[in-house]
Structure formats: structure tokens, C-alpha cells
Design a protein around this motif. Structure first.
Motif, PDB file in Angstrom:
ATOM      1  N   ASN A  77       0.891  -1.072   0.000  1.00 27.79           N
ATOM      2  CA  ASN A  77       0.000   0.000   0.000  1.00 27.79           C
ATOM      3  C   ASN A  77       0.639   0.768   0.000  1.00 27.79           C
ATOM      4  OD1 ASN A  77      -2.571   1.006   0.116  1.00 27.79           O
ATOM      5  ND2 ASN A  77      -2.732   1.439  -1.750  1.00 27.79           N
ATOM      6  N   GLY A 118      -2.300  -5.339  -6.031  1.00 29.96           N
ATOM      7  CA  GLY A 118      -3.034  -4.439  -5.164  1.00 29.96           C
ATOM      8  C   GLY A 118      -3.371  -3.098  -5.784  1.00 29.96           C
ATOM      9  N   ILE A 119      -4.057  -2.296  -4.987  1.00 32.74           N
ATOM     10  CA  ILE A 119      -4.552  -1.003  -5.414  1.00 32.74           C
ATOM     11  C   ILE A 119      -4.181   0.060  -4.398  1.00 32.74           C
ATOM     12  CG2 ILE A 119      -6.495  -1.971  -6.711  1.00 32.74           C
ATOM     13  CD1 ILE A 119      -8.252  -1.351  -4.243  1.00 32.74           C
ATOM     14  N   SER A 120      -4.371   1.306  -4.774  1.00 31.73           N
ATOM     15  CA  SER A 120      -4.165   2.417  -3.849  1.00 31.73           C
ATOM     16  C   SER A 120      -5.242   3.469  -4.083  1.00 31.73           C
ATOM     17  CB  SER A 120      -2.791   3.044  -4.059  1.00 31.73           C
ATOM     18  OG  SER A 120      -2.659   4.237  -3.295  1.00 31.73           O
ATOM     19  N   HIS A 121      -5.594   4.169  -3.043  1.00 35.17           N
ATOM     20  CA  HIS A 121      -6.477   5.318  -3.183  1.00 35.17           C
ATOM     21  C   HIS A 121      -5.694   6.501  -3.727  1.00 35.17           C
ATOM     22  CE1 HIS A 121      -8.942   2.932  -0.371  1.00 35.17           C
ATOM     23  NE2 HIS A 121      -9.955   3.542  -0.950  1.00 35.17           N
ATOM     24  N   CYS A 122      -6.366   7.352  -4.475  1.00 36.85           N
ATOM     25  CA  CYS A 122      -5.717   8.518  -5.068  1.00 36.85           C
ATOM     26  C   CYS A 122      -5.027   9.393  -4.024  1.00 36.85           C
ATOM     27  CB  CYS A 122      -6.741   9.345  -5.838  1.00 36.85           C
ATOM     28  SG  CYS A 122      -7.465   8.515  -7.274  1.00 36.85           S
ATOM     29  N   SER A 123      -5.588   9.420  -2.830  1.00 33.92           N
ATOM     30  CA  SER A 123      -5.044  10.283  -1.781  1.00 33.92           C
ATOM     31  C   SER A 123      -3.599   9.964  -1.422  1.00 33.92           C
ATOM     32  CB  SER A 123      -5.910  10.180  -0.520  1.00 33.92           C
ATOM     33  OG  SER A 123      -6.006   8.831  -0.078  1.00 33.92           O
ATOM     34  N   SER A 124      -3.154   8.739  -1.722  1.00 33.48           N
ATOM     35  CA  SER A 124      -1.799   8.333  -1.343  1.00 33.48           C
ATOM     36  C   SER A 124      -0.720   8.879  -2.272  1.00 33.48           C
ATOM     37  CB  SER A 124      -1.700   6.807  -1.294  1.00 33.48           C
ATOM     38  OG  SER A 124      -2.471   6.288  -0.241  1.00 33.48           O
ATOM     39  N   PHE A 125      -1.111   9.395  -3.425  1.00 35.08           N
ATOM     40  CA  PHE A 125      -0.109   9.905  -4.366  1.00 35.08           C
ATOM     41  C   PHE A 125      -0.564  11.166  -5.087  1.00 35.08           C
ATOM     42  CE2 PHE A 125      -2.731   6.711  -6.450  1.00 35.08           C
ATOM     43  CZ  PHE A 125      -3.158   7.363  -7.589  1.00 35.08           C
ATOM     44  N   ALA A 126      -1.702  11.732  -4.707  1.00 39.98           N
ATOM     45  CA  ALA A 126      -2.256  12.897  -5.413  1.00 39.98           C
ATOM     46  C   ALA A 126      -1.296  14.076  -5.433  1.00 39.98           C
ATOM     47  CB  ALA A 126      -3.582  13.305  -4.776  1.00 39.98           C
ATOM     48  N   ASN A 127      -0.491  14.223  -4.370  1.00 42.29           N
ATOM     49  CA  ASN A 127       0.443  15.353  -4.346  1.00 42.29           C
ATOM     50  C   ASN A 127       1.438  15.279  -5.496  1.00 42.29           C
ATOM     51  OD1 ASN A 127       1.699  13.053  -2.960  1.00 42.29           O
ATOM     52  ND2 ASN A 127       3.404  14.455  -2.565  1.00 42.29           N
ATOM     53  N   ARG A 128       1.746  14.090  -5.984  1.00 38.15           N
ATOM     54  CA  ARG A 128       2.673  13.940  -7.109  1.00 38.15           C
ATOM     55  C   ARG A 128       2.063  14.475  -8.403  1.00 38.15           C
ATOM     56  NH1 ARG A 128       5.264   8.232  -7.843  1.00 38.15           N
ATOM     57  NH2 ARG A 128       7.060   9.502  -8.504  1.00 38.15           N
ATOM     58  N   ILE A 146      -9.771   4.585  -6.758  1.00 42.76           N
ATOM     59  CA  ILE A 146      -8.639   3.665  -6.605  1.00 42.76           C
ATOM     60  C   ILE A 146      -7.948   3.446  -7.943  1.00 42.76           C
ATOM     61  CG2 ILE A 146      -9.561   2.486  -4.594  1.00 42.76           C
ATOM     62  CD1 ILE A 146     -10.590   0.307  -6.439  1.00 42.76           C
ATOM     63  N   VAL A 147      -6.668   3.116  -7.848  1.00 39.90           N
ATOM     64  CA  VAL A 147      -5.822   2.889  -9.016  1.00 39.90           C
ATOM     65  C   VAL A 147      -5.013   1.621  -8.778  1.00 39.90           C
ATOM     66  CG1 VAL A 147      -3.874   3.776 -10.356  1.00 39.90           C
ATOM     67  CG2 VAL A 147      -5.658   5.342  -9.583  1.00 39.90           C
ATOM     68  N   GLU A 148      -4.849   0.819  -9.800  1.00 40.77           N
ATOM     69  CA  GLU A 148      -3.998  -0.366  -9.698  1.00 40.77           C
ATOM     70  C   GLU A 148      -2.541   0.064  -9.547  1.00 40.77           C
ATOM     71  OE1 GLU A 148      -6.008  -3.846 -12.353  1.00 40.77           O
ATOM     72  OE2 GLU A 148      -5.103  -2.191 -13.461  1.00 40.77           O
ATOM     73  N   MET A 149      -1.819  -0.549  -8.640  1.00 39.80           N
ATOM     74  CA  MET A 149      -0.404  -0.220  -8.483  1.00 39.80           C
ATOM     75  C   MET A 149       0.429  -0.762  -9.632  1.00 39.80           C
ATOM     76  SD  MET A 149       0.413  -0.400  -4.424  1.00 39.80           S
ATOM     77  CE  MET A 149      -0.263  -2.012  -4.095  1.00 39.80           C
ATOM     78  N   ASP A 150      -0.027  -1.858 -10.215  1.00 42.22           N
ATOM     79  CA  ASP A 150       0.648  -2.471 -11.364  1.00 42.22           C
ATOM     80  C   ASP A 150      -0.420  -2.631 -12.456  1.00 42.22           C
ATOM     81  OD1 ASP A 150       2.044  -3.976 -13.187  1.00 42.22           O
ATOM     82  OD2 ASP A 150       2.738  -5.474 -11.760  1.00 42.22           O
ATOM     83  N   PRO A 151      -0.670  -1.570 -13.225  1.00 42.42           N
ATOM     84  CA  PRO A 151      -1.809  -1.554 -14.153  1.00 42.42           C
ATOM     85  C   PRO A 151      -1.853  -2.767 -15.082  1.00 42.42           C
ATOM     86  CG  PRO A 151      -0.814   0.616 -14.030  1.00 42.42           C
ATOM     87  CD  PRO A 151       0.086  -0.315 -13.276  1.00 42.42           C
ATOM     88  N   GLY A 152      -3.011  -3.415 -15.116  1.00 43.29           N
ATOM     89  CA  GLY A 152      -3.216  -4.569 -15.977  1.00 43.29           C
ATOM     90  C   GLY A 152      -2.717  -5.877 -15.403  1.00 43.29           C
ATOM     91  N   SER A 153      -2.059  -5.815 -14.240  1.00 40.43           N
ATOM     92  CA  SER A 153      -1.478  -7.027 -13.658  1.00 40.43           C
ATOM     93  C   SER A 153      -1.607  -7.029 -12.144  1.00 40.43           C
ATOM     94  CB  SER A 153      -0.002  -7.149 -14.068  1.00 40.43           C
ATOM     95  OG  SER A 153       0.568  -8.345 -13.591  1.00 40.43           O
ATOM     96  N   SER A 154      -2.604  -6.347 -11.609  1.00 44.45           N
ATOM     97  CA  SER A 154      -2.680  -6.160 -10.160  1.00 44.45           C
ATOM     98  C   SER A 154      -3.180  -7.380  -9.416  1.00 44.45           C
ATOM     99  CB  SER A 154      -3.595  -4.973  -9.839  1.00 44.45           C
ATOM    100  OG  SER A 154      -4.926  -5.240 -10.251  1.00 44.45           O
ATOM    101  N   LEU A 155      -3.635  -8.399 -10.138  1.00 44.81           N
ATOM    102  CA  LEU A 155      -4.100  -9.630  -9.491  1.00 44.81           C
ATOM    103  C   LEU A 155      -3.154 -10.795  -9.756  1.00 44.81           C
ATOM    104  CD1 LEU A 155      -7.952  -9.433 -10.164  1.00 44.81           C
ATOM    105  CD2 LEU A 155      -6.713  -8.816  -8.078  1.00 44.81           C
TER     106      LEU A 155
END
Length: 324
Positions: free
Chosen positions: A5, A194-204, A238-247
């Protein structure tokens, strides 16, 4: 290890440092004589759960990380507080899911082998089994942990590493727990699921230095993709941390980070150290020839952090509360 996360939405490493156990008292096959069917019970339930809800694999793996990085691997992340002051109530742990799975496994184990198997050991076994269920590595889990009796919200806030950590904070946080720079980059590979909420990286994306700017270490094209998924002020998408391969547990995380597409600042930070950069480059170019073995080895090391063994701690009957 945000949600790191791995470490996967973690909060900032404070000055609290506990003694690092080297795994004294832990060994593979600890319950073989007294509870020979233990691993089959855990694996059977875990397999059913992940088959039904594969998105639970990442938070269940992360739960073991979050447990070990606060007070050591003692099951303290599972304890509940009537006043909401336990570790699980801290902001970095609010995104953890799957506690009911641990309770289900514990109930089945208690029925087969009452008063023998700790919740801390169940967490370690479940972390291994969910990883394997989504095509990741399998490793032998050392067992013999006892459960702790203390769980404090503020300790989770001060001892979990945030997704905004730079390379120095990451290395310090891992080394203070007896983990190496290699363990850092290896265990960061858990962000392949896994996934993450936008709030965890929005500042970037919108306000990296407080001047309404973007993080220059992030691929500009990736920034545009993320902005579409996370509009300004969006805290909940939410956004996939590894797009297209998060599972699927695979090596693609390292390829993404190499291309400056790591979702968190802590991912991008791996490019700022020669050892971590060389490792992720090697794994991405060679298609991960050693990643699975390395991950299992590092998980075993992590599972030794601050463990309670022997007469220390207890075997909780219910994972959410201490024995009385």
C-alpha cells in the motif's frame, strides 16, 4: 513494505526502535507433531477465499507487513480496542482488509488444534498462501511465534513507513529492523499486486512542492493517465499499483519503476540508490530470474522481526482480543 500500500500506504518511521530478533525459537515444522494438518487447513481456506475474492490477496499480504513493522511479528495489528486506539485504528491501517479471513482460519485451527497456534503464525502462513494463490512464489514459513498483548494506535503512526518516504528513510527503516537494502527492493516488489487510493499519491500529480506542480521523477505520460483516474480533490477513487497485472504476482513492477511509473514516491526512490536501481533493472531486463526466490528469502527474514517466543507472549484464543 505501502501498500509498502509493502509498504503500501504506510505512515512515517519515527524514532521508536525495538529489539530485533534473529528468529530464535522459530523453525519450519514447529507444529508438525502437535498440529500436523495446520498448513493444509490454512491453505485450504486461503485458496477458497482468493478464488472467490482475488483482490483480498494484496491486503492480506500487506497485513503481515504492517504487523511486523510495529512491535514485531506478534499479531498486534489484529487486536481491537473498544475506544478505537489499537494499531488497526491508525490511518495507515484503515485500508487493510481481510481480518475476517484471519478469524475464519483461526477458528478452524482452534477446532483442530486448540490453544496451540498463534495468530502471528497464522498471519505469516496466510501471507505466503495468498501470494502463491496469485501465481507468486512459495516458501517454507518458520513458525513458533507467540502473540503480543499490546496494540497502540500511535505506534502504528510513528513506525510504519509512508508512501512518500525517500530512499534514506526507506533504508533506515529497513535496517533498523535487521533488513538489508536488498530486502528493501525485493519486498517493494509486492507492489506488483493491489490497489491504492488517489489520496496516497495525489500530491505527485497536483501539488508536489506546494506550488501546484507535478513530481518531475514521474513519467509525464503516466501523470496524464493518473489525472484522468484521480481528478483534483479525489480522495476515494482507486488505481492499480501495477496496471493490468494487479491480481497476478509477477516481475512487472520492476519494469514500471524502471520506466518512472512507480505509483508512490517510495517506488521512485528505488532509482536513487545504486544497489536498488541495479536490482530492479536486472529483474526487469531478465524477466525476474531470481525475484521469486529472493522474495521468499526476504519474507522469511521479515517474519523474524521482534518475534515473541518461548514464555513471552501468549497463544490467543481469538485474534481480536487478548486472553483473560
Amino acid at each position: 513494505m505501502a501498500s509498502l500500500n509493502f509498504f503500501f500506504k504506510l505512515a512515517f518511521l519515527g524514532c521508536f526502535v525495538f529489539g530485533i530478533a534473529k528468529g530464535q525459537g522459530l523453525y519450519v515444522g514447529y507444529y508438525k507433531a502437535k498440529c500436523p494438518n495446520l498448513e493444509n487447513i490454512v491453505r485450504g481456506i486461503t485458496s477458497q477465499v482468493i478464488h472467490r475474492a482475488p483482490t483480498l490477496a494484496a491486503p492480506l499480504l500487506r497485513m503481515h507487513f504492517h504487523d511486523c513493522f510495529v512491535r514485531g511479528c506478534d499479531g498486534s495489528v489484529l487486536l481491537e480496542s473498544p475506544k478505537k486506539q489499537a494499531e488497526k485504528d491508525a490511518f495507515p491501517n484503515l485500508s487493510l482488509r481481510g481480518f475476517e479471513v484471519i478469524d475464519q482460519v483461526k477458528a478452524a485451527v482452534e477446532k483442530a488444534c486448540p490453544n496451540l497456534v498463534s495468530c502471528a503464525d497464522i498471519l505469516a502462513l496466510v501471507a505466503r498462501d495468498v501470494t502463491f494463490e496469485i501465481l507468486g512464489p512459495y516458501w517454507d514459513v518458520e513458525l513458533g511465534r507467540k502473540d503480543g498483548k499490546v496494540s497502540i494506535l500511535n505506534e502504528a503512526l510513528t513506525n510504519l513507513i509512508p508512501p512518500s518516504a525517500n530512499i534514506n528513510a526507506l533504508i533506515q527503516g529497513f535496517q533498523s529492523r535487521g533488513l538489508s537494502v536488498k530486502d528493501l527492493v525485493v519486498l517493494s516488489g509486492s507492489h506488483t499486486i493491489g490497489i491504492s487510493h488517489c489520496s496516497s499519491f495525489a500530491n505527485r500529480l497536483y501539488n508536489f512542492t506546494g506550488r501546484n506542480d507535478v513530481d518531475p521523477s514521474l513519467d509525464p505520460r503516466y501523470i496524464l493517465e493518473l489525472k484522468k483516474k484521480c481528478p483534483p480533490g479525489d480522495q476515494n477513487s482507486i488505481v492499480e499499483m501495477d496496471p493490468g497485472s494487479s491480481l497476478k504476482f509477477d516481475v512487472s513492477y520492476y519494469t514500471l519503476v524502471s520506466k518512472r511509473r512507480g505509483l508512490f514516491e517510495s517506488d521512485a526512490a528505488l532509482l536513487n540508490n545504486q544497489e536498488t536501481r541495479d536490482y530492479l533493472t536486472y529483474q526487469s531486463i531478465r524477466n525476474g530470474p531470481t525475484f521469486f526466490k529472493d522474495f521468499g528469502d526476504s519474507m522469511v527474514k521479515m517474519g523474524r522481526i521482534g518475534v515473541l517466543t518461548g514464555k513471552a507472549g501468549e497463544i490467543r484464543k481469538i485474534c481480536t482480543k487478548v486472553n483473560y
